[in-house]
Each structure stands twice: as structure tokens, then as C-alpha cells.
Design an enzyme around this catalytic site. Structure first.
Site: not given
Length: 836
Positions: A406-407, A410, A737, A780
Site C-alpha cells: 500500500p501507498g 499504484k 523463508s 526484505k
């Protein structure tokens, strides 16, 4: 009978306690004392009772028959002792009698004599008091008033009865007169007849009266509304007929003009022939209907939708690559992949336009074959339609899906794409949509039916080639009303959407020229068939330098203008913006950054107003100047929101730091573990999912297999219990992961050696010690940078993806690539791997 089981009455002093009378059963009739009632007696039991009464004292006991088919002569146990006032025996041996009620009574015993029933009864009349209490008097007046209102509503009660009720001063007489006049079921009258206590009886009568009055009042309101509606409809019909007659005298037909205008509006849209035929057919039906009939309104609305939809209206696309690049760069920082894809679309569009122009300009003849060979083989010339612009008839709009936290811009990127292409822009939010009809519409036979969101948006666009943004496509849900994601399969399939059929229109609508853009935060909730139809473009989160550039170029000027300080001189130092990014926001996008900048500017606006700037020409707003520095932030924004409490500055035994991908961007994942005496149990807490729990078991199993290569402080692992915890237990966590992170934490606990400080890691661990590649690399890495990590351990399989990252990100943090757990442990720990 339940009613009489609770009756409590006292025998009258002027009548014997028990008397014997012939039983007169009555069908659906209840006699009350102090009243007269004419009755026809046509059944044998009744005629025998009349004969018996005429031979003695003219009195008998009248009781209402129960509604039972099995025992037709079974009566209620309460009734009225009546006297025969007049009687007439007819030629067929039946009787016509007039009965007068004397007093209420209940059956004590029955003495059958052949077909005649004699009954012994006990009076139900309570001992009367000569003086009435004020409460009883008030109750009687209330009943009298309610009865008068009931008589006005009913219009079936004569004036003598009303006067008798109003003048009576006896509570027993009042109750009997009112009950006799009430038009209610016989069962209810029997209940009122059998209540012994006068006050209780009168209260029950009042309840019945009030209920009946309320029902009458509701009926009156309903009848009034219906009558008003009918009068209005009749008045409109008469006026309409008069208007038609006037128009006919003037030589014109008003109704025909309306239909002709509607037909002309549809023809001007130049839809396909099948659509024109359907519209004309519905128009013919509409002409035969009454203007105010419901079906006419449905058909008129349907035809208006056809007339208002774009069928051949195009907007001219911009084909200037340089101008399109300038617009995209002006609106958004970075985002190279989506920008390149839009520029590619414009370039292909331009190429096809040139070649179609060459085809149109060429002479028909021997050169046709050469010109056809000039066209790329992947172009479909069979779709050319002389009625449409040639290049638009052959260019299909791509289906793009912007995926990112978000933000990150898009949704606004979709608006910029429309501006760069020179097309109209429409947006439909799919968040929370769970009904298929929201996409495909309802059948027009339903009341209040409308087309779906797709067709409604196309009407707003007014062209058949807009940029169509389907926002939050990953937030779709479904229930018993259908699956909207399945309805979108046809919309987002370039091979099918040329004939998209809405349930309301029931006509094929061409969506193949639309440039569809969808947005999503995550792909996990999107069904694979729908995902397969879209071209995925990842929009990753922003780094610190990118956020600095976005704030300076877009956010600060925007907030200054929106908060009324456009003429003032407001500026942020780079250090101040970086400080806001580090300590007041923790996100991949820039929404929180924009809010914090807006807070600063609002505080400055308050300072401007208090100082009197902008109030007069002498103290103009342009004279105000302020530069916001790091030292001003705590005064403007308060204390820091994020202090990286989960990250220890010093190395600690059993604590390692992993990296996780979330829908809102990347996150740091601290892992803590301890060992204590036990039986080899592994305890896992922190709201972890099944996959992450499996990763923890794999890590422990791998370390057991590698025990001979490391200095464990315990000889027998099976005699130790391990507890692994991931802080912030209220937040669910899952995924493979974190395998290497879990193994590093356990190894640190077993060897009592802390991992190096400032090192984060990510990678899936296998049982044989291999480290597999992961996804969400940029998010990440940004999370590691935000939490001041100095180094990151990445799987060797992510080398190529690391090389694709921008130079700024790669220079912000050190990275080591590892292929096995042994390589990772060698970088994390300082102990010697070989056992002594």
C-alpha cells in the site's frame, strides 16, 4: 375448557344457586343478558328444547356449539339463561323465536333425555355493589368512549345501542351490551361471557375494543393511501388522453416524437446491426404499452441505457513517446517497469498506425500483396472494419496488474497512464464486492435492476477505449450469490471481452479496446485462472533516498498547496525528511510519510494564522518563510513513533534476525530461543503458521545431524527441551523463508555463542542444509535498512535478482550470498566448526 377452569363467581342472592333448564345449542351465536336476539331453530335438538321450554316457564339455557366435526352437539360450558319473548312455529316444524338474555351461568351437570338435553346450571353473576369505586367508574367511562369510537369506525351499530351504552350505570349491563354489539369471533365472545369478576371482564372488553379500533385506524390509513394513488393515476391518465387528443387536433403526435427521439439517439451511436434490431424491437413493444405501466418504465430505462453507452466513440491516442515519458516522469518517481510497459504499448500502437495508414493509401492492385507482407505476422487484419478507425480495430488493450505494498502509487499510476495516452480514465473499486451481479448486472425483469459496474463505468467514460482501473482486485470475496472473480474472467480475457454480455443489456459489448489495469497488494487471494489473464508488474516499496526524492518533488509541494500556504516560503531540509522516514514511519509506501508531512505543515499554518500573516497586504503571506529542520520535528510531530525496540544493539545468545515479506512491505523478524532440561520437546510460540513450525522442526533436525561439526554445550540433545518464540505474538506469521534464521537461533543456544550483531538473514532451509531462494527481495532489503542492519545473508539463488536492484539500494547495505547452512554459520559465528 381452560377458560372455565379458573372461573370464580358467586351465586346471586335473588336466584336459586342451581336451576335446571333445557339446553339450546346455537351455532356461531353467543347470547348476553339484557339483550334480544331473533333466532331460527332448524335442528332437532333445538326444536325439542323450545318445545320443553314452552311447556314450562318459557326459559332455557343457550350455549354456543364448539367448532368440532366429531361431536356436533358439544357446547361450551358457559352460556346465558334466556327467556322466549316471542315464538312462531313454521309449517316445516321449525321455529322462529326471539330470545331475551337474563343472566350468565355455567353448566354444573348434564341430564340427557333421549335427544333432549337438560342441564343444571350455576349463575356466574358476581355480587353487585351499589356504589362503584372511582377506578371502576373511570374504567366504565373509558369503555363507553372506546365503544363510541368503535361504532363510528364500524358503522354497523344502531343509535339505540350506542345511547344505551352511554346511559347505563351498571357495570354488568355495560359489559353485556358492548359484548353483544362487538363483531368478533364467537370463541372470543365466549371468553368474555365466562369472566366472573366484573372489573376483570370490563378490562378484557376494553382491550378488545382498543385492538379493534387500532385495526380500523390502520385500515382507514391504507384505504386513504390507495384511494389517493388511484385518483392520481386516473387523473394522470385522463390528462394524458386529453393531451393526446389536443395533439391529434394540432396534427402531431407527442408520444411518437418521444419514441422517435429515443430511436434517433440510438441510431446516432451507430451500434452493430444486432443491437439496432434489438433496440427497435423493444421500441415497438414500448409504443404499445400504456405510458404509466411498470413495464413501460422498465423498457424506457433499458433503451436509455443503450442510447447513452458508447458504441463507436473513440478518443485519439497520443503517439508521442517523448511526451508520454515526460508525463509519466512528472507524476511518478522511478517505477521503471510499468513506465516501460506503457511506452512499449504506445510504440506498438504507433507502428500499427503507420502501417495501416500505408495500407489505406495504397492503390488496390498488384501492390496489395507487397503491402500485406509489410504488416507483422502477429496482426489480425480480419478484424478491420471500414466503419471504425483501422488502427483501433486491430490494437487490443493489454491487461496489466500492478502488485505492491500500500501507498506505492499504484492507483495514481493508472491516472497517469490515462493522461499519457490521452484517454478517459474510469475507476471501479472491487474491495468487498461479493455478488456476481455487481460485475454482470441484474436481469432487467427485477425491480430496480441496473447494469453491472463494468457497463456503468463505460457509460461514464463515454468512449470505448478508456483506461479502466479495477482497484483492489485481491480484496474480492464470494458467497451464495456467486463469485465475482469468475465473472471477471470474461472481462479480463482479450479473446473473450470483445463480446462481453451484461445480464441487464443482454447484448454483446466490446471491451477489447479498453486498457485494463488492476491493482493488488498480494497475489495469494487471486484465483489462478484470473491471475493467468493478467500481465504482472511488480511495484516494490521505496528506499530512503527514493522517499526523500518523492517527498521533495511531490508530497511537500502538494501538502503546502492543499493547506493554503502556496504563497508562503516553506521548505524541509533533507535531514528532516530522512528523520521523519526513519522515526515517524515504518512502511514500504509513502502514505504515512505524506500524513506526517501534512501534520508539520498544518502546525506551520497554525503559526502563520497566529502571527497574522495573510490577513492584510501589509503582512502578506508571501512574506512568511520557514525551513523545517531536524530540531523542529519533535515540536511539530511529538515523540518518535518507532525506535526499533525489537532489535538489540549488542549480540545476544539465541537471538537472530530474519526478514519477512508482508502485504504492507517488508518486516524484520526477530527469533528467540532457549534450552532447558527435558525430553527433547520443541515448543513454538508467536502465532506461527504450519509452514513456519515445520521450518523450526527441520532446523532442529538438521542441527542434530550436524552435532559432530559444532561445539554443543550439551552432549545429548534428546534430554533438552527447546522453546522458540517470535515476538509480537498478536501478528500471524508464516512461510518457509525463516528456516536459516530459526537454525541460527537454535545453534546459538546450543553452542552458547551469540550471532554477530547487525546481521539479518533470509532463506528456506532443507534437511540436507541447502538454502533455497526466496521472494520479495527488495521489500526484505528495505526492512533491513529501516532497522539499521549492517549486513544481510541471502540465498545464492537470488544473485540475479540482487543484480537487478538499483545502485542506491545495493550501496546501502552489505550482502553475502550463501548456498548452505554451514556457509551461513561460518559468517554468523566466530567459533571453529571442527570439533576438538
Amino acid at each position: 375448557m381452560k377458560l372455565l377452569s379458573s372461573l370464580k363467581g358467586k351465586s346471586s342472592t335473588n336466584k336459586p344457586s342451581l336451576e335446571e333448564f333445557p339446553l339450546l345449542p346455537l351455532r356461531e351465536l353467543v347470547l348476553f343478558p339484557h339483550t334480544l336476539l331473533p333466532v331460527f331453530i332448524t335442528y332437532k335438538a333445538g326444536m325439542l328444547a323450545i318445545d320443553e321450554a314452552l311447556r314450562h316457564d318459557m326459559r332455557l339455557f343457550a350455549a354456543c356449539l364448539k367448532p368440532s366435526d366429531n361431536a356436533p352437539l358439544e357446547t361450551y360450558p358457559v352460556g346465558t339463561v334466556v327467556r322466549i319473548v316471542q315464538h312462531l312455529k313454521l309449517p316445516d316444524t321449525t321455529f322462529r323465536v326471539i330470545l331475551q338474555g337474563e343472566y350468565r351461568a355455567s353448566i354444573v351437570s348434564s341430564l340427557p333425555q333421549n335427544e333432549l338435553f337438560m342441564v343444571r346450571v350455576s349463575p356466574l353473576v358476581a355480587t353487585s355493589n351499589e356504589t362503584l369505586s372511582p377506578e371502576t367508574t373511570a374504567l366504565m367511562r373509558t369503555v363507553q368512549k372506546s365503544f363510541v369510537q368503535y361504532a363510528e369506525f364500524s358503522k354497523k351499530i344502531n343509535t339505540d345501542t350506542i345511547l344505551a351504552v352511554e346511559k347505563t350505570e351498571s357495570i354488568e349491563r355495560l359489559s353485556n351490551l358492548v359484548c353483544h354489539a362487538l363483531i368478533i369471533k364467537a370463541e372470543r365472545k365466549v371468553e368474555l361471557l365466562g369472566i366472573a369478576d366484573p372489573t376483570e371482564r370490563l378490562e378484557s372488553i376494553l382491550e378488545v375494543l382498543e385492538l379493534e379500533n387500532e385495526i380500523f385506524d390502520i385500515q382507514k390509513n391504507i384505504n386513504g393511501k390507495v384511494k389517493t394513488r388511484m385518483e392520481k393515476t386516473q387523473r394522470e391518465y385522463i390528462l394524458h388522453e386529453q393531451l393526446k387528443e389536443i395533439n391529434r387536433e394540432l396534427g402531431k403526435e407527442e408520444g411518437e416524437d418521444e419514441f422517435a427521439d429515443l430511436e434517433r439517439a440510438i441510431e446516432e451511436k451507430a451500434p452493430r446491426e444486432e443491437i439496432l434490431l434489438k433496440a427497435r424491437k423493444e421500441l415497438a413493444r414500448l409504443r404499445k404499452l400504456q405510458p404509466f405501466s411498470p413495464e413501460a418504465g422498465v423498457l424506457r430505462g433499458y433503451l436509455e441505457w443503450i442510447a447513452e453507452l458508447p458504441w463507436n466513440e473513440y478518443s485519439d491516442d497520443a503517439v508521442d513517446l517523448a511526451e508520454a515519458e515526460r508525463i509519466l516522469d512528472e507524476d511518478h518517481f522511478d517505477m521503471q517497469k510499468p513506465k516501460e510497459r506503457i511506452i512499449e504499448f504506445i510504440a506498438v500502437h504507433k507502428l500499427i498506425t503507420w502501417e495501416n495508414d500505408n495500407l489505406a493509401a495504397a492503390n488496390l492492385g498488384s501492390t496489395d500483396l507487397e503491402l500485406m507482407n509489410m504488416v507483422p505476422t502477429d496482426l489480425d487484419l480480419s478484424s478491420l472494419n471500414p466503419a471504425h478507425p483501422p488502427h483501433l480495430a486491430r490494437v487490443k488493450g493489454p491487461i496489466l496488474c500492478f502488485v505492491g505494498p500500500p501507498g506505492t502509487g499504484k492507483t495514481s499510476l493508472g491516472q497517469s497512464v490515462a493522461r499519457a495516452l490521452g484517454r478517459r480514465f474510469v475507476r471501479v473499486s472491487l474491495g468487498g464486492v461479493r455478488d456476481e451481479a455487481e460485475i454482470r448486472g441484474h436481469r432487467k425483469t427485477y425491480v430496480g435492476a441496473l447494469p453491472g459496474k463494468i457497463i456503468q463505468a463505460m457509460r461514464r467514460a463515454e468512449t470505448i477505449n478508456p483506461v479502466f482501473l479495477l482497484d483492489e482486485i485481491d480484496k474480492l470475496s464470494h458467497d451464495v450469490r456467486g463469485d465475482p472473480a469468475s465473472a471477471l474472467l470474461e472481462v479480463l480475457d482479450p479473446e473473450q471481452n470483445a463480446t462481453f454480455t451484461d445480464h441487464y443489456l443482454e447484448l454483446p459489448y466490446d471491451l477489447s479496446k479498453v486498457l485494463f489495469i488492476t491493482t493488488a497488494n498480494s497475489l495469494h487471494s487471486i484465483p489462478y485462472p484470473l491471475l493467468d489473464r493478467m500481465e504482472l508488474i511488480e511495484i516494490p516499496g521505496y528506499g530512503e533516498n527514493e522517499k526523500l526524492a518523492i517527498a521533495k518533488q511531490f508530497l511537500v509541494p502538494k501538502e503546502i498547496n492543499e493547506n493554503g500556504l502556496g504563497n508562503a516560503h516553506i521548505a524541509f531540509t533533507d535531514a528532516a525528511i530522512r528523520e521523519i522516514v526513519r522515526h515517524w514511519t515504518m512502511e514500504s509506501g509513502v502514505r504515512s510519510l505524506e500524513r506526517e508531512i501534512a501534520r508539520c505543515i498544518r502546525r506551520v499554518a497554525r503559526e502563520v494564522v497566529n502571527s497574522g500573516y495573510g490577513k492584510s497586504e501589509e503582512k502578506a503571506l508571501s512574506a512568511f518563510s520557514k525551513t523545517i529542520d531536524v530540531n523542529d520535528l519533535e515540536k511539530l510531530l511529538g515523540r518518535r513513533k518507532f525506535k526499533n525496540d525489537l532489535v538489540f544493539k549488542e549480540a545476544r545468545i539465541g537471538v537472530s534476525y530474519g526478514l519477512a515479506w508482508t502485504e504492507t512491505g517488508g518486516a524484520l523478524l526477530p527469533v528467540e530461543s532457549i534450552r532447558f532440561a527435558g525430553n527433547g520437546e520443541l515448543i513454538i510460540t508467536g502465532n506461527l503458521g504450519d509452514v513456519m513450525k515445520e521450518s523450526a522442526r527441520i532446523a532442529l533436525s538438521y542441527l542434530r545431524s550436524a552435532q559432530d561439526r559444532y561445539h554443543f554445550t550439551v552432549e545429548d540433545i534428546s534430554k533438552s527441551n527447546f522453546h522458540i518464540h517470535v515476538p509480537e505474538g498478536a501478528i500471524p506469521k508464516d512461510g518457509p523463508s525463516a528456516g536459516i534464521t530459526l537454525a541460527a537461533s537454535l545453534l546459538s543456544t546450543l553452542c552458547q555463542v551469540p550471532p554477530k550483531a547487525g546481521v539479518a538473514m533470509t532463506g528456506e532451509l532443507t534437511l540436507t542444509g541447502r538454502i533455497l531462494p526466496i521472494g520479495g527481495l527488495k521489500e526484505k532489503l528495505l526492512a533491513a535498512i529501516r532497522n539499521n542492519m549492517e549486513r544481510v545473508l541471502l540465498p545464492l539463488g537470488n544473485t540475479d535478482e540482487w543484480a537487478e536492484q538499483d545502485e542506491e539500494l545495493r550501496s546501502s547495505i552489505a550482502v553475502d550470498f550463501v548456498e548452505t547452512a554451514d556457509e551461513a554459520f561460518a559468517l554468523l559465528f566466530t567459533f571453529t566448526k571442527e570439533a576438538p
